[in-house]
Design a protein around this motif. Structure first.
Motif, PDB file in Angstrom:
ATOM      1  N   SER A  79      57.442  45.765 -29.571  1.00 56.17           N
ATOM      2  CA  SER A  79      58.317  44.941 -30.409  1.00 56.17           C
ATOM      3  C   SER A  79      57.494  43.830 -31.050  1.00 56.17           C
ATOM      4  CB  SER A  79      59.441  44.337 -29.577  1.00 56.17           C
ATOM      5  OG  SER A  79      58.915  43.572 -28.513  1.00 56.17           O
ATOM      6  N   GLY A  80      58.067  43.190 -32.048  1.00 49.07           N
ATOM      7  CA  GLY A  80      57.344  42.118 -32.712  1.00 49.07           C
ATOM      8  C   GLY A  80      56.812  42.558 -34.060  1.00 49.07           C
ATOM      9  N   VAL A  81      55.679  41.990 -34.461  1.00 45.44           N
ATOM     10  CA  VAL A  81      55.101  42.257 -35.775  1.00 45.44           C
ATOM     11  C   VAL A  81      54.631  43.701 -35.864  1.00 45.44           C
ATOM     12  CG1 VAL A  81      53.276  41.610 -37.396  1.00 45.44           C
ATOM     13  CG2 VAL A  81      54.397  39.855 -36.000  1.00 45.44           C
ATOM     14  N   VAL A  82      54.964  44.367 -36.946  1.00 44.60           N
ATOM     15  CA  VAL A  82      54.500  45.731 -37.163  1.00 44.60           C
ATOM     16  C   VAL A  82      53.003  45.703 -37.444  1.00 44.60           C
ATOM     17  CG1 VAL A  82      54.689  47.780 -38.604  1.00 44.60           C
ATOM     18  CG2 VAL A  82      56.737  46.447 -38.061  1.00 44.60           C
ATOM     19  N   PRO A  83      52.191  46.446 -36.672  1.00 42.50           N
ATOM     20  CA  PRO A  83      50.735  46.386 -36.869  1.00 42.50           C
ATOM     21  C   PRO A  83      50.322  46.970 -38.217  1.00 42.50           C
ATOM     22  CG  PRO A  83      51.323  48.116 -35.319  1.00 42.50           C
ATOM     23  CD  PRO A  83      52.570  47.347 -35.585  1.00 42.50           C
ATOM     24  N   MET A  84      49.246  46.433 -38.739  1.00 46.43           N
ATOM     25  CA  MET A  84      48.754  46.907 -40.038  1.00 46.43           C
ATOM     26  C   MET A  84      47.943  48.178 -39.879  1.00 46.43           C
ATOM     27  SD  MET A  84      47.684  43.341 -41.920  1.00 46.43           S
ATOM     28  CE  MET A  84      47.246  44.229 -43.419  1.00 46.43           C
ATOM     29  N   ARG A  85      47.241  48.335 -38.756  1.00 49.69           N
ATOM     30  CA  ARG A  85      46.372  49.502 -38.571  1.00 49.69           C
ATOM     31  C   ARG A  85      47.146  50.649 -37.936  1.00 49.69           C
ATOM     32  NH1 ARG A  85      40.924  48.256 -35.661  1.00 49.69           N
ATOM     33  NH2 ARG A  85      42.381  47.762 -33.970  1.00 49.69           N
ATOM     34  N   ALA A  86      46.909  51.840 -38.429  1.00 48.85           N
ATOM     35  CA  ALA A  86      47.629  53.018 -37.928  1.00 48.85           C
ATOM     36  C   ALA A  86      47.363  53.246 -36.453  1.00 48.85           C
ATOM     37  CB  ALA A  86      47.232  54.245 -38.739  1.00 48.85           C
ATOM     38  N   GLU A  87      46.102  53.021 -36.006  1.00 48.63           N
ATOM     39  CA  GLU A  87      45.776  53.281 -34.601  1.00 48.63           C
ATOM     40  C   GLU A  87      46.516  52.324 -33.667  1.00 48.63           C
ATOM     41  OE1 GLU A  87      41.954  51.380 -36.399  1.00 48.63           O
ATOM     42  OE2 GLU A  87      43.603  52.674 -37.054  1.00 48.63           O
ATOM     43  N   ASP A  88      46.771  51.083 -34.144  1.00 47.14           N
ATOM     44  CA  ASP A  88      47.528  50.144 -33.320  1.00 47.14           C
ATOM     45  C   ASP A  88      48.986  50.575 -33.213  1.00 47.14           C
ATOM     46  OD1 ASP A  88      45.361  48.546 -32.805  1.00 47.14           O
ATOM     47  OD2 ASP A  88      45.719  47.196 -34.478  1.00 47.14           O
ATOM     48  N   ALA A  89      49.532  51.071 -34.307  1.00 45.97           N
ATOM     49  CA  ALA A  89      50.911  51.557 -34.267  1.00 45.97           C
ATOM     50  C   ALA A  89      51.038  52.761 -33.345  1.00 45.97           C
ATOM     51  CB  ALA A  89      51.358  51.923 -35.682  1.00 45.97           C
ATOM     52  N   GLN A  90      50.038  53.650 -33.383  1.00 35.89           N
ATOM     53  CA  GLN A  90      50.059  54.833 -32.514  1.00 35.89           C
ATOM     54  C   GLN A  90      49.943  54.430 -31.051  1.00 35.89           C
ATOM     55  OE1 GLN A  90      46.815  56.989 -34.223  1.00 35.89           O
ATOM     56  NE2 GLN A  90      47.992  57.624 -36.027  1.00 35.89           N
ATOM     57  N   TRP A  91      49.109  53.435 -30.775  1.00 46.88           N
ATOM     58  CA  TRP A  91      48.978  52.962 -29.389  1.00 46.88           C
ATOM     59  C   TRP A  91      50.305  52.398 -28.879  1.00 46.88           C
ATOM     60  CZ3 TRP A  91      48.420  47.393 -28.171  1.00 46.88           C
ATOM     61  CH2 TRP A  91      48.379  47.171 -26.795  1.00 46.88           C
ATOM     62  N   ARG A  92      50.986  51.603 -29.708  1.00 44.02           N
ATOM     63  CA  ARG A  92      52.276  51.051 -29.310  1.00 44.02           C
ATOM     64  C   ARG A  92      53.294  52.157 -29.053  1.00 44.02           C
ATOM     65  NH1 ARG A  92      49.733  46.957 -31.686  1.00 44.02           N
ATOM     66  NH2 ARG A  92      50.483  44.806 -31.465  1.00 44.02           N
ATOM     67  N   GLU A  93      53.249  53.189 -29.866  1.00 40.71           N
ATOM     68  CA  GLU A  93      54.172  54.311 -29.659  1.00 40.71           C
ATOM     69  C   GLU A  93      53.891  55.002 -28.340  1.00 40.71           C
ATOM     70  OE1 GLU A  93      55.246  58.688 -31.542  1.00 40.71           O
ATOM     71  OE2 GLU A  93      54.365  57.153 -32.837  1.00 40.71           O
ATOM     72  N   ARG A  94      52.609  55.245 -28.059  1.00 44.53           N
ATOM     73  CA  ARG A  94      52.257  55.893 -26.784  1.00 44.53           C
ATOM     74  C   ARG A  94      52.654  55.022 -25.603  1.00 44.53           C
ATOM     75  NH1 ARG A  94      47.545  57.206 -29.754  1.00 44.53           N
ATOM     76  NH2 ARG A  94      46.353  55.561 -28.700  1.00 44.53           N
ATOM     77  N   ALA A  95      52.449  53.701 -25.732  1.00 43.11           N
ATOM     78  CA  ALA A  95      52.825  52.788 -24.646  1.00 43.11           C
ATOM     79  C   ALA A  95      54.335  52.817 -24.415  1.00 43.11           C
ATOM     80  CB  ALA A  95      52.363  51.370 -24.969  1.00 43.11           C
ATOM     81  N   GLY A  96      55.100  52.896 -25.495  1.00 38.06           N
ATOM     82  CA  GLY A  96      56.545  52.987 -25.357  1.00 38.06           C
ATOM     83  C   GLY A  96      56.978  54.264 -24.667  1.00 38.06           C
ATOM     84  N   ARG A  97      56.333  55.379 -25.033  1.00 38.93           N
ATOM     85  CA  ARG A  97      56.664  56.659 -24.398  1.00 38.93           C
ATOM     86  C   ARG A  97      56.282  56.643 -22.916  1.00 38.93           C
ATOM     87  NH1 ARG A  97      58.199  60.431 -28.017  1.00 38.93           N
ATOM     88  NH2 ARG A  97      57.670  60.071 -30.213  1.00 38.93           N
ATOM     89  N   LEU A  98      55.138  56.028 -22.603  1.00 39.31           N
ATOM     90  CA  LEU A  98      54.734  55.917 -21.201  1.00 39.31           C
ATOM     91  C   LEU A  98      55.754  55.091 -20.425  1.00 39.31           C
ATOM     92  CD1 LEU A  98      52.742  56.296 -18.870  1.00 39.31           C
ATOM     93  CD2 LEU A  98      51.493  54.294 -19.711  1.00 39.31           C
ATOM     94  N   GLY A  99      56.210  53.985 -21.003  1.00 39.47           N
ATOM     95  CA  GLY A  99      57.204  53.161 -20.331  1.00 39.47           C
ATOM     96  C   GLY A  99      58.479  53.928 -20.043  1.00 39.47           C
ATOM     97  N   CYS A 100      58.929  54.739 -21.011  1.00 40.30           N
ATOM     98  CA  CYS A 100      60.137  55.545 -20.797  1.00 40.30           C
ATOM     99  C   CYS A 100      59.939  56.535 -19.659  1.00 40.30           C
ATOM    100  CB  CYS A 100      60.501  56.288 -22.085  1.00 40.30           C
ATOM    101  SG  CYS A 100      61.110  55.226 -23.412  1.00 40.30           S
TER     102      CYS A 100
END
Length: 333
Positions: A79-100
């Motif tokens: 959550s928070g600021v949408v990252p500018m770099r694609a790899e950061d956005a992908q990392w956040r997505e993976r972290a969210g899936r891991l949390g679930c």
């Protein structure tokens, strides 16, 4: 397993340390497991910075590394600021899936906000506890099951081979003293351990703990070294000192981590019932795994030898096995 989530510096580790009784050296940075398996000594403890693990791994592989820990700490980064770099956005997505995935497996989930815990799944009374709140030491006895046909023929009889005791194995056990004042015994649930327990501890209730089964030898199950010596896969496994996985089976690290986690849970259950002693009837490899990872002073995996019907005794302090010794008759009383 318990999952603790929250933003950065929200009091996650402090909560686990002060409220659950885990010591500072129970904590391990999960990021270091990206390139290899988790040392079994850490199984059943606390993994923090779990979100960093998915910088290198996908959520499914990261989840495999974290299974077996008592507590996993995950910072919320989605959550928070949408990252500018694609790899950061992908990392956040993976972290969210891991949390679930972790939350789905966890018995208890706590969200930390400004140092205040909020239980969002389960009951805090069911949360795992560290050694600082572990209570009195537990006396433990490990008995290896009696001989089977596989034992006598020197075949690999692991988690995939549920064979009974041989006639000779039964006779040998009946020549040993039986202990009628032991009323609960933990087995792996396999036929050979249950039979052994019923012979040696005739008045005991048997509690099956499948996590304590022997290593899964995969394609090597039911076969001996002589038969396998020309198999390149077998030679590679032996040359690795059993560190690599058996084809369609386990490696030593996977096996040990499984066994250590199951042992910790079994000991917690015994303590919860007010017992000061736990008797296990298990397998030669199971005893090797437990003593090599948890004994103080350290014992090498291949230095632990237990004959059929043989036994070890030790004192479990919630973290280590101490005063490890070959068991005598009095240890099971």
């Amino acid at each position: 397993m318990m999952l603790v989530v929250g933003g950065a510096h929200s009091g996650k580790r402090t909560f686990v340390r002060e409220k659950l009784g885990f010591a500072a050296d129970d904590f391990v940075d999960a990021a270091q497991f990206a390139e290899g398996g988790v040392p079994a000594a850490f199984a059943g403890r606390v993994a923090y910075c779990a979100e960093e693990l998915v910088r290198a791994l996908d959520a499914d592989r990261a989840l495999e590394r974290l299974i077996g820990f008592d507590v996993v700490i995950l910072s919320l980064v989605g959550s928070g600021v949408v990252p500018m770099r694609a790899e950061d956005a992908q990392w956040r997505e993976r972290a969210g899936r891991l949390g679930c995935a972790l939350a789905a497996r966890a018995d208890v989930v706590v969200r930390m906000t400004c140092g205040i815990p909020q239980v969002i799944k389960g009951n805090l009374d069911d949360a795992p506890r560290g050694t600082q709140g572990a209570g009195a030491p537990l006396e433990v006895v490990f008995v290896r099951h009696g001989a089977t046909a596989g034992t006598e023929d020197h075949r690999y009889s692991g988690a995939g081979t549920d064979e009974p005791l041989s006639s000779a194995g039964e006779r040998a056990l009946r020549d040993l003293a039986c202990y009628r004042d032991v009323f609960r015994v933990i087995t792996s649930g396999m036929a050979r351990t249950d039979q052994t327990a019923r012979i040696l501890f005739p008045n005991a209730e048997l509690m099956a703990c499948p996590g304590l089964r022997e290593m899964d030898f995969g394609d090597f199950e039911g076969r001996g070294a002589a038969e396998l010596k020309e198999d390149a896969r077998y030679r590679a496994w032996v040359d690795s000192w059993c560190e690599t996985r058996c084809p369609h089976g386990e490696g030593k690290n996977d096996f040990t981590r499984r066994v250590v986690a199951a042992f910790r849970e079994a000991c917690k259950s015994e303590r919860a019932q007010g017992s000061g002693r736990a008797v296990f009837v298990v397998h030669a490899g199971t005893v090797k795994a437990l003593l090599s990872e948890l004994a103080v002073p350290k014992i090498g995996y291949f230095d632990v030898h237990t004959e059929p019907g043989g036994a070890w005794a030790a004192t479990w302090d919630g973290r280590y096995l101490r005063d490890v010794r070959p068991a005598s008759g009095g240890d099971a009383r």
